[in-house]
Structures are given as structure tokens and as C-alpha cells.
Design an enzyme around this catalytic site. Structure first.
Site, PDB file in Angstrom:
ATOM      1  N   ARG A  32       0.875  -9.131   2.145  1.00 36.58           N
ATOM      2  CA  ARG A  32       2.161  -9.452   1.516  1.00 36.58           C
ATOM      3  C   ARG A  32       2.307  -8.658   0.231  1.00 36.58           C
ATOM      4  O   ARG A  32       2.917  -7.614   0.190  1.00 36.58           O
ATOM      5  CB  ARG A  32       2.295 -10.963   1.280  1.00 36.58           C
ATOM      6  CG  ARG A  32       3.760 -11.420   1.102  1.00 36.58           C
ATOM      7  CD  ARG A  32       4.353 -11.156  -0.258  1.00 36.58           C
ATOM      8  NE  ARG A  32       3.706 -11.895  -1.331  1.00 36.58           N
ATOM      9  CZ  ARG A  32       4.110 -11.856  -2.593  1.00 36.58           C
ATOM     10  NH1 ARG A  32       5.135 -11.099  -2.954  1.00 36.58           N
ATOM     11  NH2 ARG A  32       3.450 -12.529  -3.544  1.00 36.58           N
ATOM     12  N   ASP A  33       1.712  -9.157  -0.830  1.00 47.05           N
ATOM     13  CA  ASP A  33       1.871  -8.502  -2.124  1.00 47.05           C
ATOM     14  C   ASP A  33       1.315  -7.090  -2.101  1.00 47.05           C
ATOM     15  O   ASP A  33       1.827  -6.193  -2.767  1.00 47.05           O
ATOM     16  CB  ASP A  33       1.183  -9.338  -3.211  1.00 47.05           C
ATOM     17  CG  ASP A  33       1.748  -9.063  -4.591  1.00 47.05           C
ATOM     18  OD1 ASP A  33       2.706  -8.280  -4.694  1.00 47.05           O
ATOM     19  OD2 ASP A  33       1.229  -9.625  -5.561  1.00 47.05           O
TER      20      ASP A  33
ATOM     21  N   HIS B 289      -3.136 -15.742  -9.729  1.00 42.79           N
ATOM     22  CA  HIS B 289      -2.745 -14.487  -9.081  1.00 42.79           C
ATOM     23  C   HIS B 289      -2.639 -13.414 -10.164  1.00 42.79           C
ATOM     24  O   HIS B 289      -1.730 -13.444 -10.993  1.00 42.79           O
ATOM     25  CB  HIS B 289      -1.390 -14.676  -8.382  1.00 42.79           C
ATOM     26  CG  HIS B 289      -0.864 -13.422  -7.746  1.00 42.79           C
ATOM     27  ND1 HIS B 289      -1.129 -13.097  -6.434  1.00 42.79           N
ATOM     28  CD2 HIS B 289      -0.100 -12.424  -8.242  1.00 42.79           C
ATOM     29  CE1 HIS B 289      -0.540 -11.949  -6.143  1.00 42.79           C
ATOM     30  NE2 HIS B 289       0.092 -11.513  -7.225  1.00 42.79           N
TER      31      HIS B 289
ATOM     32  N   HIS C 171      -2.919  -9.251 -11.645  1.00 43.23           N
ATOM     33  CA  HIS C 171      -2.762  -7.817 -11.400  1.00 43.23           C
ATOM     34  C   HIS C 171      -3.656  -7.071 -12.382  1.00 43.23           C
ATOM     35  O   HIS C 171      -4.010  -7.586 -13.442  1.00 43.23           O
ATOM     36  CB  HIS C 171      -1.298  -7.402 -11.542  1.00 43.23           C
ATOM     37  CG  HIS C 171      -0.447  -7.842 -10.393  1.00 43.23           C
ATOM     38  ND1 HIS C 171       0.169  -6.958  -9.545  1.00 43.23           N
ATOM     39  CD2 HIS C 171      -0.129  -9.074  -9.938  1.00 43.23           C
ATOM     40  CE1 HIS C 171       0.847  -7.628  -8.611  1.00 43.23           C
ATOM     41  NE2 HIS C 171       0.675  -8.920  -8.842  1.00 43.23           N
TER      42      HIS C 171
ATOM     43  N   CYS D  61       5.083  -5.434  -7.646  1.00 45.28           N
ATOM     44  CA  CYS D  61       6.362  -6.094  -7.390  1.00 45.28           C
ATOM     45  C   CYS D  61       7.491  -5.080  -7.474  1.00 45.28           C
ATOM     46  O   CYS D  61       7.642  -4.394  -8.488  1.00 45.28           O
ATOM     47  CB  CYS D  61       6.589  -7.214  -8.398  1.00 45.28           C
ATOM     48  SG  CYS D  61       8.192  -8.031  -8.214  1.00 45.28           S
TER      49      CYS D  61
ATOM     50  N   ASN E 158      -2.512  -5.281  -7.375  1.00 45.33           N
ATOM     51  CA  ASN E 158      -3.228  -6.530  -7.560  1.00 45.33           C
ATOM     52  C   ASN E 158      -4.665  -6.245  -8.000  1.00 45.33           C
ATOM     53  O   ASN E 158      -5.158  -5.126  -7.908  1.00 45.33           O
ATOM     54  CB  ASN E 158      -3.266  -7.301  -6.239  1.00 45.33           C
ATOM     55  CG  ASN E 158      -1.904  -7.793  -5.817  1.00 45.33           C
ATOM     56  OD1 ASN E 158      -1.482  -8.873  -6.183  1.00 45.33           O
ATOM     57  ND2 ASN E 158      -1.211  -6.984  -5.027  1.00 45.33           N
TER      58      ASN E 158
END
Length: 307
Positions: free
Chosen positions: A9-10, A204, A206, A237, A246
């Protein structure tokens, strides 16, 4: 400590290439088989805005129900929950930004509008027999408004309309936070019941400013029990200027060494990461992966050629 890998996903949402469903299935099953406890596998975001997520429901359809029990899908509206649930999703990550400016850029609504819609999202998730997370993006800094007031984060975390969430996800969306800030925010969420009676605290992070691993360790020390990572540090993002990849899954696992993680596991992860990043023409940002390819052969974590 539990690691959730968010590569699918990310990790993928900023890439210029679309990964076929079959390849996504292969990656998901490899990660699950290696012992990664949970995955984030896709998003209900509009495919015209985030093209790499367009085949999320195809991936969901290809996975078995027992596999989906360990997989999360990003949602931002009750309608997203409804559609994802109909496809077989049971773990929903309801995400919005603490800062209005980023929420408007990312989701097209104010933060208050996202909070107001959450009770319906929770109801739909529970009616499907699933779990839903309260995921707070820009929990520390915003690309448009700068530093985020921790009290604003905690107000959302304790708002009655967010009650019923299985977990809270605190996201350092830009990777600008420092360990002391992350630890303080996680501890404050814990003091308000998260991580105890209200479910898990997930961090979460980065690695934009090189603090990804340090921030994740600070979060764990302060009471978080789940940390997010992406293979090779892939990700970012599309609606947050300045957000790079990430924190690398390989780096987080090497730092924390969960019981299921051993040198052969790292070797397989490095191989998977390198092949994926080559397919996508993306750089490998994992320092652990770099170290694993070194010539320090007396160190058991170095990947030998026999692998």
C-alpha cells in the site's frame, strides 16, 4: 513487538509503475510465509488519483480468507468500508489527517468531517465481522501547516466518535519527527487508555530525515506494540510534499529481532526487496540490505552467495 509490512500500500502508492495483481499476490504470500505477522495490502483511494492501488480489490479476491485475516486495507470513508467489506476485507484502516490542510489535499474534506463520518465506518466494519483502526496521518508535522499540536491528536484519540476502533495508528507522515517527540506522543496516547483497554498503539514512521528506526524504537519504548515498515524503504505520500520512503522493513527487523526473524529470513527478504525495487526502478534505501550484501562474511547476517 509486531511488525506490519506496508509495501503493497504505502510502499507502492508513489511508484510510476503498476504492479500486476499476480505479483502482488506473490509478494503478500511470501511475506506471510516468512513470518511477517501483518500486512497492509492496498487502498480504496480513487484509482485515477493513486493508480498503483487500482487493483486492490483484485488482490483481495485472490487471497484466501485466512490470509486476509492478517491483511489491512486503507479506507477513508464509510463507503470505502462498505465496498471493501463486500469484497472480503475484514481489517480496515480508517485514515485521515490531524491537520485540515493535509486532509483536504489527501481526502478532500476537513478533519472534523472525517471524524464525524467515523461512527458509520465503525458500524459497517463491525457488521461485517471486522476490525477498524483509527489512523492519524500528520500526527507530528504537516507539509502545509508545520508542527502539529499534540493536544489536537489526543483530542481525536479520545473523541467518543472514534471509540470502537481496534487500534490507533500514529503516523509520522513526513519523517520529520525526533525520537523524543514520538515517545512523548505515544506515551500520552497510552496515558489515555490506548495500548491498554482501548487496543494497540501502532507507529507508522518514514525515514526522510534518517530517524525512521530511532523513532520506531522510541515508539516501542513508550508503549507502542506495532511498527510499520516497507521493503527497501519504498513509499511516500502523493499528497505530502517532502515525504519520502517508509522506514525499511529490513532495518526494523534487524533492530528488533523478533523470534521468527533469523539470518535466512533476512536473506529471503533482501532478495525479494531487491527484485521488487528493480522491477519498479526504485532505489533501495535499506541500510540493513546494504550491510547484508557486504563482505563481512564472519557476521551471520551477511547474505552468502549460496542464498
Amino acid at each position: 513487538m509486531m511488525l506490519r509490512d506496508v509495501t503493497l500500500r504505502d510502499g507502492l502508492q508513489l511508484t510510476g509503475k503498476i504492479l500486476p495483481t499476480e505479483r502482488k499476490v506473490e509478494i503478500a504470500r511470501t511475506l506471510l510465509a516468512l513470518g511477517v505477522p501483518e500486512l497492509e495490502i492496498g487502498s480504496m483511494a480513487r484509482p485515477d488519483l493513486v493508480p498503483p492501488m487500482a487493483n486492490t480489490l483484485d488482490l483481495v479476491a485472490a487471497l484466501e480468507p485466512q490470509e486476509l485475516q492478517r491483511c489491512w486495507v486503507w479506507v477513508a470513508t464509510p463507503r470505502h468500508v462498505e465496498r471493501a467489506a463486500a469484497a472480503g476485507v475484514r481489517n480496515f484502516q480508517y485514515c485521515f489527517s490531524v491537520s485540515d490542510a493535509h486532509n483536504k489535499a489527501n481526502i478532500g474534506r476537513t478533519t472534523e468531517e472525517s471524524v464525524a463520518a467515523m461512527p458509520d465506518a465503525i458500524r459497517l466494519a463491525h457488521e461485517a465481522g471486522g476490525r477498524i483502526q483509527l489512523c492519524l496521518a500528520t500526527a507530528l508535522t504537516c507539509p502545509f501547516d508545520g508542527p502539529v499540536d499534540p493536544d489536537r491528536v489526543l483530542a481525536i484519540a479520545t473523541d467518543p466518535r472514534t471509540a470502537g476502533a481496534a487500534d490507533i495508528v500514529l503516523a509520522d507522515t513526513l519523517g520529520q519527527a525526533r525520537p523524543a517527540e514520538v515517545g512523548a506522543l505515544v506515551a500520552a496516547a497510552g496515558a489515555r487508555g490506548w495500548g491498554n483497554e482501548h487496543g494497540r498503539i501502532v507507529f507508522h514512521g518514514h525515514d526522510t530525515w534518517g530517524m525512521g528506526v530511532a523513532n520506531s524504537l522510541a515508539a516501542l519504548a513508550a508503549g507502542a506494540t506495532v511498527i510499520d515498515g516497507s521493503l527497501g524503504g519504498l513509499g511516500g505520500c502523493p499528497f505530502a510534499p517532502g515525504a519520502s520512503g517508509n522506514t525499511a522493513t529490513e532495518d526494523l527487523l534487524f533492530a528488533t529481532r523478533p523470534d521468527w526473524f533469523a539470518p535466512p529470513t533476512l536473506a529471503r527478504l533482501v532478495e525479494l526487496s531487491e527484485s521488487l525495487l528493480a522491477e519498479l526502478d526504485e532505489p533501495n534505501r535499506s541500510r540493513t540490505a546494504e550491510g547484508a550484501r557486504s563482505r563481512a562474511e564472519a557476521f551471520e547476517w551477511v547474505v552468502q552467495e549460496s542464498h
